[in-house]
Design a protein around this motif. Structure first.
Motif, PDB file in Angstrom:
ATOM      1  N   PHE A  92       0.831  -1.200   0.000  1.00 44.96           N
ATOM      2  CA  PHE A  92       0.000   0.000   0.000  1.00 44.96           C
ATOM      3  C   PHE A  92       0.870   1.257   0.000  1.00 44.96           C
ATOM      4  O   PHE A  92       0.631   2.187  -0.772  1.00 44.96           O
ATOM      5  N   SER A  93       1.865   1.283   0.864  1.00 44.94           N
ATOM      6  CA  SER A  93       2.718   2.476   0.928  1.00 44.94           C
ATOM      7  C   SER A  93       3.473   2.678  -0.382  1.00 44.94           C
ATOM      8  O   SER A  93       3.661   3.806  -0.825  1.00 44.94           O
ATOM      9  N   HIS A  94       3.872   1.590  -1.015  1.00 43.25           N
ATOM     10  CA  HIS A  94       4.636   1.687  -2.265  1.00 43.25           C
ATOM     11  C   HIS A  94       3.747   2.044  -3.454  1.00 43.25           C
ATOM     12  O   HIS A  94       4.045   2.972  -4.204  1.00 43.25           O
ATOM     13  N   LEU A  95       2.649   1.305  -3.604  1.00 41.18           N
ATOM     14  CA  LEU A  95       1.810   1.459  -4.798  1.00 41.18           C
ATOM     15  C   LEU A  95       0.830   2.623  -4.719  1.00 41.18           C
ATOM     16  O   LEU A  95       0.526   3.248  -5.724  1.00 41.18           O
ATOM     17  N   VAL A  96       0.332   2.920  -3.534  1.00 41.06           N
ATOM     18  CA  VAL A  96      -0.685   3.960  -3.386  1.00 41.06           C
ATOM     19  C   VAL A  96      -0.074   5.283  -2.920  1.00 41.06           C
ATOM     20  O   VAL A  96      -0.363   6.340  -3.477  1.00 41.06           O
ATOM     21  N   LEU A  97       0.778   5.210  -1.898  1.00 43.04           N
ATOM     22  CA  LEU A  97       1.343   6.440  -1.331  1.00 43.04           C
ATOM     23  C   LEU A  97       2.650   6.870  -1.988  1.00 43.04           C
ATOM     24  O   LEU A  97       3.123   7.974  -1.753  1.00 43.04           O
ATOM     25  N   GLY A  98       3.238   5.981  -2.792  1.00 45.30           N
ATOM     26  CA  GLY A  98       4.490   6.306  -3.454  1.00 45.30           C
ATOM     27  C   GLY A  98       5.673   6.351  -2.503  1.00 45.30           C
ATOM     28  O   GLY A  98       6.687   6.990  -2.797  1.00 45.30           O
ATOM     29  N   ARG A  99       5.573   5.669  -1.366  1.00 42.64           N
ATOM     30  CA  ARG A  99       6.651   5.620  -0.383  1.00 42.64           C
ATOM     31  C   ARG A  99       7.214   4.205  -0.327  1.00 42.64           C
ATOM     32  O   ARG A  99       6.471   3.240  -0.354  1.00 42.64           O
ATOM     33  N   ASN A 100       8.506   4.133  -0.196  1.00 43.94           N
ATOM     34  CA  ASN A 100       9.161   2.843  -0.102  1.00 43.94           C
ATOM     35  C   ASN A 100       9.614   2.642   1.341  1.00 43.94           C
ATOM     36  O   ASN A 100      10.587   3.254   1.778  1.00 43.94           O
ATOM     37  N   LEU A 101       8.896   1.818   2.081  1.00 38.80           N
ATOM     38  CA  LEU A 101       9.202   1.626   3.496  1.00 38.80           C
ATOM     39  C   LEU A 101      10.535   0.927   3.720  1.00 38.80           C
ATOM     40  O   LEU A 101      11.210   1.189   4.709  1.00 38.80           O
ATOM     41  N   MET A 102      10.932   0.034   2.808  1.00 39.81           N
ATOM     42  CA  MET A 102      12.235  -0.616   2.951  1.00 39.81           C
ATOM     43  C   MET A 102      13.355   0.406   2.810  1.00 39.81           C
ATOM     44  O   MET A 102      14.342   0.347   3.530  1.00 39.81           O
ATOM     45  N   GLN A 103      13.196   1.358   1.904  1.00 37.76           N
ATOM     46  CA  GLN A 103      14.192   2.411   1.751  1.00 37.76           C
ATOM     47  C   GLN A 103      14.230   3.294   2.997  1.00 37.76           C
ATOM     48  O   GLN A 103      15.294   3.674   3.468  1.00 37.76           O
ATOM     49  N   LYS A 104      13.059   3.588   3.535  1.00 36.76           N
ATOM     50  CA  LYS A 104      13.004   4.391   4.755  1.00 36.76           C
ATOM     51  C   LYS A 104      13.662   3.654   5.916  1.00 36.76           C
ATOM     52  O   LYS A 104      14.376   4.244   6.720  1.00 36.76           O
ATOM     53  N   LEU A 105      13.455   2.357   5.984  1.00 42.15           N
ATOM     54  CA  LEU A 105      14.000   1.542   7.062  1.00 42.15           C
ATOM     55  C   LEU A 105      15.508   1.351   6.930  1.00 42.15           C
ATOM     56  O   LEU A 105      16.245   1.445   7.907  1.00 42.15           O
ATOM     57  N   MET A 106      15.977   1.092   5.707  1.00 38.85           N
ATOM     58  CA  MET A 106      17.378   0.732   5.500  1.00 38.85           C
ATOM     59  C   MET A 106      18.203   1.803   4.786  1.00 38.85           C
ATOM     60  O   MET A 106      19.407   1.632   4.612  1.00 38.85           O
TER      61      MET A 106
END
Length: 194
Positions: A92-106
């Motif tokens: 959801f964060s990647h496809l809908v919000l355009g955010r990459n949580l793995m990138q934010k995490l790592m």
């Protein structure tokens, strides 16, 4: 290592309680351990991560339903719900919000090109979806005993996670970008010496 053991504390106690009692005692112990873990983080002023909130919520809801209805199906669904929830959040964060949580995490630890971050995010989502499905198979296919499911939940899913992280590390090693020389610490000092 201490953080890993701390995060695994409820799972370890679940396993031990199951070995000495049954699934219902083990579930109650896991709920109590999760709550105790959360209280410890609060009392000591340590950061409570989103994963702590999610894990506690899922164990309380599904573990509580297991105890309330005296039905072990709820606790057997817990790993799947947790993994599918993580996958849904990543997607959801990647496809809908355009955010990459793995990138934010790592992202503070490794530099990767944007397409690699996207693949990494999707790979983790895929891992969580597949692990959740595999848990359902082991729990409900009729091919495995309850004891075998507990072993799979504690050791099998952990082994799959470790293998996935190793494979991911090998794959990432080919894509890590070296920082530009001017971005390295002390680079400005070396330039001024010339």
């Amino acid at each position: 290592m201490k953080k890993l053991l701390f995060d695994l504390f409820p799972l370890i106690l679940f396993f031990l309680a199951f070995r000495y009692a049954d699934i219902y005692v083990a579930t109650a112990v896991a709920i109590a351990a999760g709550i105790a873990q959360f209280i410890w983080l609060k009392v000591t002023g340590k950061a409570i991560e989103a994963t702590h909130w999610i894990n506690l919520s899922v164990i309380v809801v599904f573990g509580g339903a297991t105890l309330l209805f005296h039905n072990d199906a709820f606790i057997k669904w817990k790993p799947t719900v947790l993994y599918w929830l993580f996958a849904s959040i990543l997607l959801f964060s990647h496809l809908v919000l355009g955010r990459n949580l793995m990138q934010k995490l790592m992202g503070g630890q490794v530099q990767l090109p944007a397409p690699v971050w996207s693949k990494l995010n999707l790979a983790w989502a895929g891992f969580f979806l597949a692990s959740g499905a595999l848990n359902l198979y082991v729990a409900f296919s009729g091919q495995f005993t309850e004891s075998q499911w507990v072993n799979f939940k504690v050791f099998g899913l952990m082994a799959l996670l470790i293998l996935f992280v190793i494979a991911q590390s090998i794959w990432l090693g080919r894509h890590i970008q070296e920082p530009a020389p001017e971005a390295l610490p002390g680079a400005a000092d070396q330039e001024s010496d010339k």
